[in-house]
Every structure is written in structure tokens, then in C-alpha cells.
Write an enzyme that holds these catalytic residues in place. Sequence first.
Site, PDB file in Angstrom:
ATOM      1  CG  HIS A   1       8.634 -13.528  58.942  1.00  0.00           C
ATOM      2  ND1 HIS A   1       7.764 -13.386  57.881  1.00  0.00           N
ATOM      3  CD2 HIS A   1       9.368 -14.637  58.682  1.00  0.00           C
ATOM      4  CE1 HIS A   1       7.954 -14.383  57.032  1.00  0.00           C
ATOM      5  NE2 HIS A   1       8.931 -15.154  57.491  1.00  0.00           N
TER       6      HIS A   1
ATOM      7  CG  ASP B   1      11.451 -18.105  59.557  1.00  0.00           C
ATOM      8  OD1 ASP B   1      10.872 -17.101  59.116  1.00  0.00           O
ATOM      9  OD2 ASP B   1      11.055 -19.263  59.350  1.00  0.00           O
TER      10      ASP B   1
HETATM   11 ZN   LIG Z   1       9.671 -16.981  56.825  1.00  0.00          ZN
END
Ligand SMILES: [Zn+2]
Length: 450
Positions: free
Chosen positions: A69, A319
Amino acid sequence: MQALPTMTTPPPLLVRNATLPDGRQGQSLLAEAGRITAVAAALQAPPGAVEIDAQGWLLSPPFVDAHFHMDSTLSHGLPRVNASGTLLEGIRLWGELKPLLTEEAIAERALQYCDWAVARGLLAIRSHVDVCDERLLAVRALLEVKRRVAPYLELQLVAFPQDGLLRSPGALANLKRALDLGVEVVGGIPHFERSMEEGARSVQLLCELAAERGLRVDMHCDESDDPLSRHIETLAFHTQRLGLQGRVTGSHLTSMHSMDNYYVSKLLPLIAEAGVHAVANPLINITLQGRHDSYPKRRGMTRVPELMAAGVNVGFGHDCVLDPWYPLGSACMLEVAAMGLHVAQMTSLAGQRACFDAVTLNNARILGLQGYGLAVGCRADMVLLQARSPEEALRLRAQRLCVVRGGAVVSRMAPAVARLSMPGRPDSVDFSRGFHTTAPPGAAQAPSLE
Ligand SMILES: [Zn+2]
């Protein structure tokens, strides 16, 4: 808008005396005009070549992150920290931060992260970008970042309806606008919709949209400890129905950790048959999942070795780094792989190699990277690690001595060596054991993707 940084064709590059991930030692690798043109035991440097003596260290294809992200990275503490440490408070916190964001601030933080990534030998990242915002601020910021980093890092963007495709007003229209602007992968979050039925409907809508536009799909899927969260079954069904095999990824799949074993025995072959890739995010799964448990606490990560044994391509993602969901991280895919190895108890030699593959070759497959690997004809992208083997790289989170993109050196790092002052002992020490194992039977030789 600033001009795109230009890359001139680099001079030839010869890396000598390298160990390759398959265990071959004393290898030379020649790169010319951005491609690998020779790999052999001894090669002569052409005139004007840049030469690197690898001193027997491990030369690997670059790290790839299949799940990130970039729009929220490095925002930790803005406007406050996540007190409960849960996924749901993270989503609320991101909602508080969104109105305060500017395109410039998102881009600046993303560019800083890309610098870290390159220095860590991480040269391709798939990043989700939140489209639940009328202004599409993050989409515009990351499309500009993608353009600016293109010479040294491949950034692939996923249109991600963070607040729910059907739950958030305007999300579907915004997602389509993001795709029109150049975002290349269709995202989703079925477990966050209002009901199981709406979740299933969102999966169908998004898969059909991807099929219509010829795009890949990567959904946050079943990021939950609820064993009845079974959207992965729907995702595999529509992938198979629409002929999207090999182009769809289920990210997280944490509910599989808590599912009934009998149901999983039916599910695994369905995922494999549909050619759906799986992505576990070990650092995040081990910290976000199981938060509603007392003791024993579930680990929450999906069933990595079982998925692999069923023939599913499994990658690991970072992530989050310093954002509403995770207050740590530094673009180190070896840290990600090492956490995955521990949580999944993949401590055998074959298990360790599989975890190294999960942050290199398997992730490259998920992104659909062309010419990835160290074979002749592949892109000359690579990282020299201060380790003698992939498992030693994992154990040491090895220094990235040298990072090469398109045949040009883009980052160098000094070896980690301690100077000792201990009478009767050596005056310096590194942490390499000077020992490495050969590749297990059946391990890939000279991994490459074409
Ligand atoms: Zn994610």
C-alpha cells in the site's frame, strides 16, 4: 509535472565469481544493452565494461513485492496511532487521514519508500491504491510516482475500493475512472461488504469488469479470522468461469487459517484448478489477526505450505510499512520471507528455499513480469547479497552489496563486518558461516520467466 528521468544505455557489465541461487559457484554474468547475454564459469570483459568482483557472494534476481500500500506508507502517527492494533481500527484511522492528504505529500512519501526499496534490491512492487475518494488523489499521486520511478523500479497499481465496492457510495464509478486513468489491476475487498451476498456480488462484478477490459485481478480476500468467510471459493469460481486462469490473485486469505479442515480439502484443488495465485502477508497477518482471541491465539496467516503442495503459486507481500496498520518495516523482503518461514514453520531446506522463491520468482509470476531471472535473454536486474545461499540470506537479512537495474548499478552498500578487539581472536568477523548447501532435488535451475 516534472520531466521523466532519462536512462542512457549503460556500458556492458560483467559480474565475476558469483554464487547463483541454484548453488552454482564461480559464475560470471555479462549484461549488455540492459539484457543478460552470457552466464558461464569464466567470461572476458568486453572493452569499456564495468566489472564487479562478487567474491563468491550470492547473486539473485531482484526481490519483488506482490502486495503493498504505497498511498499510506510512511504516514505512521498521522493523525494518531492505531491503539487497538486491529485491521478495523486501521481502516477507520485511514478514513480520518484521507481528508488531510495532499497529492504532493503522498508522492513524496512514496518516492522515499521507492528509494528504500531500490537500496534493498526490491525492484518491482504491486501496490493497491485506494479509489474510495471522489478526487482520486492517491491514484493521481501514484500514477505520477509510477512514471517517475519507471527507470529503476516497476510499480504496478491495483484499483482498491478500501471502503467496499458496494458499501461505499460511488466506489464502482471511481474504480472505473481509476482504470481509465491507467491503473492496471482490478482490486476488491469482499469481506468488508455489508453481507456475504454483497461480498460475492462484488467478486462477480469485479471479475467481469477485469475480463471485459483484459486486466488482472488482485483482491483483498477473506482478511478475517471468521472461518465462514469463503469469498476465495467465489473468486476461484468466477476465475474459472471467465477463463481468467493465471491472472487472478487472492491476497491475505487469512480465514483459511481458521477454516474447517474438511472444507479446505475441497477448496485447495478448486484454487489450484482456477490458477488463482495466493499472497500471504506474514508481517501483517501475524500482527493483525487473532486480535479477538485470548489464549491460545491464532496466527492467522493462510495455509502456505498446503497451498504450495496443492500446486498453487504462493507469494509473500510486505503489505504495509509505517502506516495505520503496521508501525514497523523497511522494504526488506528478506524480513518478510523470514517471518513467513517462521509462522508457517517452513524450516526445512526445501521450505526455506520456497520462502526465498516466494519473494522473488513466485511474486514475479503474480505480477506477470516479463524477462525476470538470471538466464540469458532476461532483463539485467539483480541483487548481490552478502550471503552464500538463499537460506543464509534469509538468516542474515543479508546486506544488499550491489543492486543492478537494466544493466546499470543503482545502489551499493558496504558489507556488514564487525571489527573485534578480543585478544587471541580474529580482528574482524562477518556472520556468514562460509558454508552452504546444494539446492534440494527438483529445485529450479537458473530461474527465469519469459
Ligand atoms: Zn493490503
